[in-house]
Design a protein around this motif. Sequence first.
Motif, PDB file in Angstrom:
ATOM      1  N   VAL A  16       0.809  -1.161  -0.002  1.00  0.00           N
ATOM      2  CA  VAL A  16      -0.133  -0.136   0.006  1.00  0.00           C
ATOM      3  C   VAL A  16       0.861   1.089  -0.055  1.00  0.00           C
ATOM      4  O   VAL A  16       0.544   2.273  -0.660  1.00  0.00           O
ATOM      5  CB  VAL A  16      -1.096  -0.103   1.185  1.00  0.00           C
ATOM      6  CG1 VAL A  16      -0.324  -0.281   2.532  1.00  0.00           C
ATOM      7  CG2 VAL A  16      -1.976   1.137   1.032  1.00  0.00           C
ATOM      8  N   LEU A  17       1.961   1.286   0.646  1.00  0.00           N
ATOM      9  CA  LEU A  17       2.827   2.402   0.610  1.00  0.00           C
ATOM     10  C   LEU A  17       4.142   1.809   0.131  1.00  0.00           C
ATOM     11  O   LEU A  17       4.935   1.059   0.844  1.00  0.00           O
ATOM     12  CB  LEU A  17       3.175   3.162   2.029  1.00  0.00           C
ATOM     13  CG  LEU A  17       1.982   3.436   2.681  1.00  0.00           C
ATOM     14  CD1 LEU A  17       2.373   4.072   4.161  1.00  0.00           C
ATOM     15  CD2 LEU A  17       1.065   4.686   1.777  1.00  0.00           C
ATOM     16  N   GLN A  18       4.696   2.476  -1.062  1.00  0.00           N
ATOM     17  CA  GLN A  18       5.569   1.753  -1.807  1.00  0.00           C
ATOM     18  C   GLN A  18       6.907   2.639  -1.812  1.00  0.00           C
ATOM     19  O   GLN A  18       7.330   3.061  -2.715  1.00  0.00           O
ATOM     20  CB  GLN A  18       5.118   1.590  -3.553  1.00  0.00           C
ATOM     21  CG  GLN A  18       4.253   0.840  -3.207  1.00  0.00           C
ATOM     22  CD  GLN A  18       3.532   0.301  -4.818  1.00  0.00           C
ATOM     23  OE1 GLN A  18       4.392   0.560  -5.754  1.00  0.00           O
ATOM     24  NE2 GLN A  18       2.411  -0.365  -4.899  1.00  0.00           N
ATOM     25  N   GLY A  19       7.649   3.178  -0.511  1.00  0.00           N
ATOM     26  CA  GLY A  19       8.583   3.919  -0.493  1.00  0.00           C
ATOM     27  C   GLY A  19       8.164   5.399  -0.589  1.00  0.00           C
ATOM     28  O   GLY A  19       8.751   5.867  -1.716  1.00  0.00           O
ATOM     29  N   SER A  41      -4.920   7.980   2.933  1.00  0.00           N
ATOM     30  CA  SER A  41      -5.292   7.899   4.406  1.00  0.00           C
ATOM     31  C   SER A  41      -4.254   7.088   5.294  1.00  0.00           C
ATOM     32  O   SER A  41      -3.592   7.443   6.575  1.00  0.00           O
ATOM     33  CB  SER A  41      -6.539   7.334   4.678  1.00  0.00           C
ATOM     34  OG  SER A  41      -7.602   8.014   4.327  1.00  0.00           O
ATOM     35  N   THR A  42      -3.775   6.140   4.517  1.00  0.00           N
ATOM     36  CA  THR A  42      -2.707   5.152   5.399  1.00  0.00           C
ATOM     37  C   THR A  42      -1.477   5.981   5.563  1.00  0.00           C
ATOM     38  O   THR A  42      -1.077   5.710   6.639  1.00  0.00           O
ATOM     39  CB  THR A  42      -2.310   3.961   4.433  1.00  0.00           C
ATOM     40  OG1 THR A  42      -3.751   3.175   3.919  1.00  0.00           O
ATOM     41  CG2 THR A  42      -1.607   2.987   4.871  1.00  0.00           C
ATOM     42  N   PHE A  43      -1.202   6.919   4.543  1.00  0.00           N
ATOM     43  CA  PHE A  43       0.021   7.455   4.667  1.00  0.00           C
ATOM     44  C   PHE A  43      -0.017   8.415   5.974  1.00  0.00           C
ATOM     45  O   PHE A  43       0.819   8.349   6.979  1.00  0.00           O
ATOM     46  CB  PHE A  43       0.388   8.108   3.333  1.00  0.00           C
ATOM     47  CG  PHE A  43       1.895   8.955   3.437  1.00  0.00           C
ATOM     48  CD1 PHE A  43       2.823   8.082   4.179  1.00  0.00           C
ATOM     49  CD2 PHE A  43       1.944  10.317   2.896  1.00  0.00           C
ATOM     50  CE1 PHE A  43       4.094   8.872   4.133  1.00  0.00           C
ATOM     51  CE2 PHE A  43       3.165  10.739   3.084  1.00  0.00           C
ATOM     52  CZ  PHE A  43       4.293  10.162   3.524  1.00  0.00           C
ATOM     53  N   ASP A 210      -0.408   8.351  -5.732  1.00  0.00           N
ATOM     54  CA  ASP A 210      -1.135   7.487  -6.710  1.00  0.00           C
ATOM     55  C   ASP A 210      -0.491   6.231  -6.407  1.00  0.00           C
ATOM     56  O   ASP A 210       0.554   5.954  -6.320  1.00  0.00           O
ATOM     57  CB  ASP A 210      -1.123   7.701  -8.099  1.00  0.00           C
ATOM     58  CG  ASP A 210      -2.079   7.030  -8.907  1.00  0.00           C
ATOM     59  OD1 ASP A 210      -2.847   6.249  -8.442  1.00  0.00           O
ATOM     60  OD2 ASP A 210      -1.715   6.917 -10.208  1.00  0.00           O
ATOM     61  N   SER A 211      -1.364   5.114  -6.303  1.00  0.00           N
ATOM     62  CA  SER A 211      -0.920   3.558  -6.333  1.00  0.00           C
ATOM     63  C   SER A 211       0.409   3.722  -4.949  1.00  0.00           C
ATOM     64  O   SER A 211       1.477   3.013  -5.297  1.00  0.00           O
ATOM     65  CB  SER A 211      -0.468   2.957  -7.601  1.00  0.00           C
ATOM     66  OG  SER A 211      -1.356   3.125  -8.473  1.00  0.00           O
ATOM     67  N   GLY A 212       0.250   4.237  -4.044  1.00  0.00           N
ATOM     68  CA  GLY A 212       1.391   4.041  -2.847  1.00  0.00           C
ATOM     69  C   GLY A 212       2.491   5.039  -3.187  1.00  0.00           C
ATOM     70  O   GLY A 212       3.537   4.693  -2.354  1.00  0.00           O
ATOM     71  N   THR A 213       2.518   5.774  -4.194  1.00  0.00           N
ATOM     72  CA  THR A 213       3.856   6.694  -4.272  1.00  0.00           C
ATOM     73  C   THR A 213       3.293   7.989  -4.284  1.00  0.00           C
ATOM     74  O   THR A 213       2.253   8.317  -4.835  1.00  0.00           O
ATOM     75  CB  THR A 213       4.407   6.172  -5.615  1.00  0.00           C
ATOM     76  OG1 THR A 213       3.559   6.453  -6.653  1.00  0.00           O
ATOM     77  CG2 THR A 213       5.115   4.711  -5.612  1.00  0.00           C
TER      78      THR A 213
END
Length: 240
Positions: A16-19, A41-43, A210-213
């Motif tokens: 979900v979070l890609q760096g 939200s996760t971030f 977008d898409s965890g980045t």
Amino acid sequence: MIIAENVHKWYGKFHVLQGVSLRVNRKEVVVLMGPSGSGKSTFIRTFNALEEYQQGRIEIDGITISHDLRNIEAIRREVGMVFQQFNLFPHLTVLQNITLAPIWVRRSPKIQAQESAMKLLERVGILEQAHKYPGQLSGGQQQRVAIARALAMQPKIMLFDEPTSALDPEMVREVLDVMRSLARDGMTMVVVTHEVGFAREVADRVILMDSGTLVESATPETFFSNPKEERTRKFLSQIL
Ligand code: ADP
Ligand code: MG
């Protein structure tokens, strides 16, 4: 105030979070935009230790987040959060909602907590609602209570996760006005919102996730008028 370095999180196999890396300076207002499910939200929930992450490092006002409970308490004292769904305690009055944490977590004397709460209610423009229950208030009023409740802990950073998305259109403005005045008073803020007017006027920086980045970070002027990334253009064409 916030340093996030190369943060990775997985829900099971889902990355979900890609760096993700982000720095937010004192008094800065950062608006985070992006498609639903992109990880916004996760971030931001990692900033007050509501979400764990598996890799990377997050520092809040000089404190590095760890799994230690004391550390998590210290972080939560620094970072206030306002959610889309208000999350007020329905069985407590407005005043009780606001004084609960100052009394039980901060150990403030009750009278003092109530005095501060009344000042905060005045600041968010709903002093006369102090003794009502959340269910008796409009959505806009409830969200202003939620903001006052977060401010009662005297946070150094405020996180807002789509604070106006659950509101009827006529109530959006009263909440944005409160946020605008907080920003003007120098609060450090990270705001997930698709309110373009607010972002243009209040944000120092607008970021597309977008898409965890993080795809693009720019001043509102550049972000909305002359974005570099194709994905930003595509996103803007959907919301503008
Ligand atoms: P956004 O706030 O940008 O809409 P979220 O951070 O809420 O995105 O969610 C990002 C992705 O993670 C979504 O695909 C969502 O379904 C997934 N997700 C969120 N919370 C959980 C969870 N507790 N377990 C599994 N997947 C989750
Ligand atoms: Mg979200």
